[in-house]
Design a protein around this motif. Structure first.
Motif, PDB file in Angstrom:
ATOM      1  N   CYS A 118      32.761  36.242  42.455  1.00 49.02           N
ATOM      2  CA  CYS A 118      31.821  35.787  43.493  1.00 49.02           C
ATOM      3  C   CYS A 118      32.475  35.879  44.868  1.00 49.02           C
ATOM      4  N   TRP A 119      32.072  36.876  45.626  1.00 51.93           N
ATOM      5  CA  TRP A 119      32.502  37.062  47.015  1.00 51.93           C
ATOM      6  C   TRP A 119      31.252  37.123  47.897  1.00 51.93           C
ATOM      7  N   PRO A 120      31.375  36.922  49.219  1.00 53.16           N
ATOM      8  CA  PRO A 120      32.613  36.752  49.985  1.00 53.16           C
ATOM      9  C   PRO A 120      33.201  35.356  49.820  1.00 53.16           C
ATOM     10  N   LYS A 121      34.472  35.250  50.154  1.00 53.26           N
ATOM     11  CA  LYS A 121      35.111  33.947  50.249  1.00 53.26           C
ATOM     12  C   LYS A 121      34.938  33.445  51.681  1.00 53.26           C
ATOM     13  N   PRO A 122      34.974  32.128  51.891  1.00 48.63           N
ATOM     14  CA  PRO A 122      34.812  31.590  53.247  1.00 48.63           C
ATOM     15  C   PRO A 122      35.879  32.095  54.207  1.00 48.63           C
ATOM     16  N   ALA A 123      35.558  32.074  55.502  1.00 47.72           N
ATOM     17  CA  ALA A 123      36.537  32.447  56.519  1.00 47.72           C
ATOM     18  C   ALA A 123      37.607  31.371  56.671  1.00 47.72           C
ATOM     19  N   GLN A 124      37.204  30.101  56.570  1.00 47.95           N
ATOM     20  CA  GLN A 124      38.159  29.010  56.711  1.00 47.95           C
ATOM     21  C   GLN A 124      39.033  28.919  55.459  1.00 47.95           C
ATOM     22  N   ASN A 125      40.272  28.587  55.682  1.00 48.14           N
ATOM     23  CA  ASN A 125      41.229  28.515  54.586  1.00 48.14           C
ATOM     24  C   ASN A 125      41.587  27.056  54.293  1.00 48.14           C
ATOM     25  N   PRO A 126      41.385  26.567  53.078  1.00 49.47           N
ATOM     26  CA  PRO A 126      40.920  27.316  51.909  1.00 49.47           C
ATOM     27  C   PRO A 126      39.401  27.424  51.816  1.00 49.47           C
ATOM     28  N   HIS A 127      38.688  26.598  52.598  1.00 50.91           N
ATOM     29  CA  HIS A 127      37.221  26.611  52.580  1.00 50.91           C
ATOM     30  C   HIS A 127      36.727  25.687  53.691  1.00 50.91           C
ATOM     31  N   PRO A 128      35.433  25.719  54.022  1.00 51.82           N
ATOM     32  CA  PRO A 128      34.913  24.787  55.022  1.00 51.82           C
ATOM     33  C   PRO A 128      35.126  23.342  54.578  1.00 51.82           C
ATOM     34  N   PRO A 129      35.385  22.437  55.515  1.00 50.06           N
ATOM     35  CA  PRO A 129      35.555  21.033  55.134  1.00 50.06           C
ATOM     36  C   PRO A 129      34.258  20.448  54.596  1.00 50.06           C
ATOM     37  N   VAL A 130      34.379  19.672  53.531  1.00 44.48           N
ATOM     38  CA  VAL A 130      33.244  18.984  52.931  1.00 44.48           C
ATOM     39  C   VAL A 130      33.260  17.548  53.429  1.00 44.48           C
ATOM     40  N   LEU A 131      32.191  17.140  54.105  1.00 45.06           N
ATOM     41  CA  LEU A 131      32.093  15.807  54.696  1.00 45.06           C
ATOM     42  C   LEU A 131      30.985  15.038  53.978  1.00 45.06           C
ATOM     43  N   LEU A 132      31.303  13.876  53.449  1.00 45.32           N
ATOM     44  CA  LEU A 132      30.347  13.123  52.635  1.00 45.32           C
ATOM     45  C   LEU A 132      29.713  11.986  53.421  1.00 45.32           C
ATOM     46  N   GLY A 133      28.368  11.939  53.398  1.00 39.92           N
ATOM     47  CA  GLY A 133      27.632  10.892  54.079  1.00 39.92           C
ATOM     48  C   GLY A 133      27.500   9.631  53.239  1.00 39.92           C
ATOM     49  N   GLY A 134      27.363   8.482  53.923  1.00 40.17           N
ATOM     50  CA  GLY A 134      27.215   7.196  53.250  1.00 40.17           C
ATOM     51  C   GLY A 134      28.161   6.175  53.844  1.00 40.17           C
ATOM     52  N   GLU A 135      27.945   4.906  53.503  1.00 38.99           N
ATOM     53  CA  GLU A 135      28.765   3.845  54.080  1.00 38.99           C
ATOM     54  C   GLU A 135      29.392   2.928  53.038  1.00 38.99           C
ATOM     55  N   SER A 136      29.094   3.118  51.763  1.00 42.13           N
ATOM     56  CA  SER A 136      29.565   2.193  50.731  1.00 42.13           C
ATOM     57  C   SER A 136      31.021   2.451  50.361  1.00 42.13           C
ATOM     58  N   SER A 137      31.601   1.495  49.638  1.00 40.07           N
ATOM     59  CA  SER A 137      32.960   1.675  49.129  1.00 40.07           C
ATOM     60  C   SER A 137      33.011   2.824  48.137  1.00 40.07           C
ATOM     61  N   TYR A 138      31.918   3.028  47.400  1.00 35.59           N
ATOM     62  CA  TYR A 138      31.853   4.164  46.474  1.00 35.59           C
ATOM     63  C   TYR A 138      31.967   5.483  47.247  1.00 35.59           C
ATOM     64  N   THR A 139      31.268   5.547  48.384  1.00 33.31           N
ATOM     65  CA  THR A 139      31.336   6.745  49.219  1.00 33.31           C
ATOM     66  C   THR A 139      32.756   6.992  49.691  1.00 33.31           C
ATOM     67  N   LEU A 140      33.417   5.954  50.153  1.00 33.82           N
ATOM     68  CA  LEU A 140      34.783   6.099  50.668  1.00 33.82           C
ATOM     69  C   LEU A 140      35.727   6.609  49.585  1.00 33.82           C
ATOM     70  N   GLN A 141      35.548   6.122  48.361  1.00 31.63           N
ATOM     71  CA  GLN A 141      36.413   6.591  47.283  1.00 31.63           C
ATOM     72  C   GLN A 141      36.124   8.051  46.951  1.00 31.63           C
ATOM     73  N   ARG A 142      34.857   8.441  46.996  1.00 34.07           N
ATOM     74  CA  ARG A 142      34.512   9.847  46.748  1.00 34.07           C
ATOM     75  C   ARG A 142      35.095  10.750  47.831  1.00 34.07           C
ATOM     76  N   VAL A 143      35.091  10.276  49.070  1.00 38.39           N
ATOM     77  CA  VAL A 143      35.712  11.042  50.160  1.00 38.39           C
ATOM     78  C   VAL A 143      37.173  11.302  49.845  1.00 38.39           C
ATOM     79  N   VAL A 144      37.878  10.270  49.445  1.00 39.90           N
ATOM     80  CA  VAL A 144      39.299  10.394  49.119  1.00 39.90           C
ATOM     81  C   VAL A 144      39.506  11.308  47.914  1.00 39.90           C
ATOM     82  N   ASP A 145      38.587  11.231  46.948  1.00 40.29           N
ATOM     83  CA  ASP A 145      38.750  11.968  45.698  1.00 40.29           C
ATOM     84  C   ASP A 145      38.530  13.479  45.846  1.00 40.29           C
ATOM     85  N   TYR A 146      37.488  13.866  46.634  1.00 42.02           N
ATOM     86  CA  TYR A 146      37.187  15.306  46.630  1.00 42.02           C
ATOM     87  C   TYR A 146      36.582  15.856  47.924  1.00 42.02           C
TER      88      TYR A 146
END
Length: 278
Positions: A166-194
Motif C-alpha cells: 500500500c503506497w504512497p507512504k506519507p511525506a511526514q516521517n514516520p507519519h502525520p501526527p495523530v491527535l485525539l479529541g476528548g477531555e476524559s482521563s480515558y482520552t488522556l490515556q489513549r493519547v499516551v498509548d497510541y
C-alpha cells in the motif's frame, strides 16, 4: 503557541479555497475542518453542544476533499481534521487517504480524530457505539503499520488483514501526527498509548487546565516525553487572557472557531482573530 482556525466547510459557506488563502495570508498556522457523513433524521442521540443541532452538521463536505482543495491553493498552511470520525471509515482506505493528502500537500497534514457522539450515525456505518473506542485504537495502530511498513499486516478484533502492499507512504516521517479529541482521563490515556497529540475542546477550560497536569503525569508514567505529545485546544475563542493561560501551560496551538457563513461575515472575523497573532 500557534493559532489556527476551524470551520464547518459546507455548501453554503465561504468556499474552502478562498478561506484557506485568507487564513494563510493573515499568518495563521493551520486550518481545520470537521466531519459528519450524514445526520440521521431521528435525532435520537443528543448533541453534546446543546438542544438544537446546527444545520452545518449535515451540510459538510468530505474533509479530505476539502483539505486537498485548501492545500492546493496554499504553500505553508497546515491542514487538519477536527475531527475525523475514523470509526465510520474503512481502515485501509483511510490510511490511503491520509497518506495521499499528506504527500500531495508536502507534509502539512494534522490528523485529528475522535470517537464521536452520534450512536445511530455510527450504526449506519456498521459501528457499535459501545465498542467504538476499542475499534478506534485498532484502526490507528493498523494505519501506522500501513504507513511505516513495506508489507504490513494486522490482526485484531475489528481490523484484520494479511500482508499487503500500500503506497504512497506519507511525506511526514514516520507519519502525520495523530491527535485525539476528548477531555476524559480515558482520552488522556489513549493519547499516551497510541497518539502524538491531545485535541481537547474549550467548552470547559478548567478541564483543559486540569488535563494538562494529568497528561504530563500519565506520559511520565508511560516513559514518554511531553516533547512527543502536542496539545491543540479546539474552539479556543478569542479571550486573550485565556490564550495567555494556555500559552503559559505549554499548549502547542489554539484553534479559533468560525461560523459556517459567507465571506462577508468570515473575513472581518479573521481580521479580528489576526490581532491575536502578535
Amino acid at each position: 503557541m500557534e493559532l489556527g482556525v476551524s470551520m464547518f466547510a459546507t455548501d453554503y459557506a465561504i468556499q474552502i479555497d478562498e478561506l484557506a488563502r485568507e487564513v494563510e495570508a493573515r499568518g495563521f498556522e493551520s486550518l481545520w475542518v470537521p466531519e459528519h457523513t450524514h445526520i440521521p433524521s431521528s435525532r435520537r442521540s443528543p448533541w453534546p453542544g446543546g438542544d438544537s443541532l446546527p444545520e452545518e452538521y449535515w451540510h459538510t463536505y468530505d474533509p479530505f476533499v476539502s483539505l486537498m482543495y485548501a492545500a492546493a491553493v496554499t504553500k505553508n498552511l497546515k491542514i487538519g481534521t477536527g475531527i475525523c470520525l475514523v470509526i465510520e471509515r474503512d481502515t485501509i482506505a483511510m490510511a490511503k487517504e491520509v497518506a495521499s493528502l499528506d504527500r500531495l500537500s508536502g507534509g502539512r497534514f494534522l490528523f485529528g480524530i475522535g470517537g464521536g457522539w452520534n450512536a445511530e450515525e455510527m450504526e449506519h456505518h456498521g459501528t457499535v457505539f459501545k465498542t467504538r473506542f476499542k475499534k478506534m485504537g485498532e484502526q490507528v495502530r493498523a494505519m501506522k503499520t500501513i504507513w511505516t511498513q513495506d508489507e504490513p499486516e494486522f490482526h485484531g478484533e475489528f481490523v484484520n488483514f494479511d500482508p499487503i502492499w500500500c503506497w504512497p507512504k506519507p511525506a511526514q516521517n514516520p507519519h502525520p501526527p495523530v491527535l485525539l479529541g476528548g477531555e476524559s482521563s480515558y482520552t488522556l490515556q489513549r493519547v499516551v498509548d497510541y497518539c502524538e497529540g491531545w485535541l481537547p475542546r474549550n467548552r470547559q477550560p478548567e478541564l483543559v487546565i486540569q488535563g494538562m497536569a494529568e497528561l504530563k503525569e500519565r506520559a511520565a508514567k508511560a516513559g514518554r516525553s511531553m516533547d512527543t505529545i502536542s496539545v491543540s485546544v479546539f474552539g479556543a475563542g478569542s479571550d486573550s487572557k485565556l490564550l495567555d493561560t494556555y500559552r503559559e501551560l505549554g499548549v502547542t496551538r489554539c484553534i479559533l472557531s468560525l461560523p459556517s457563513q459567507r465571506s462577508d461575515t468570515i473575513l472581518p472575523m479573521l481580521d479580528e482573530y489576526a490581532k491575536l497573532l502578535n
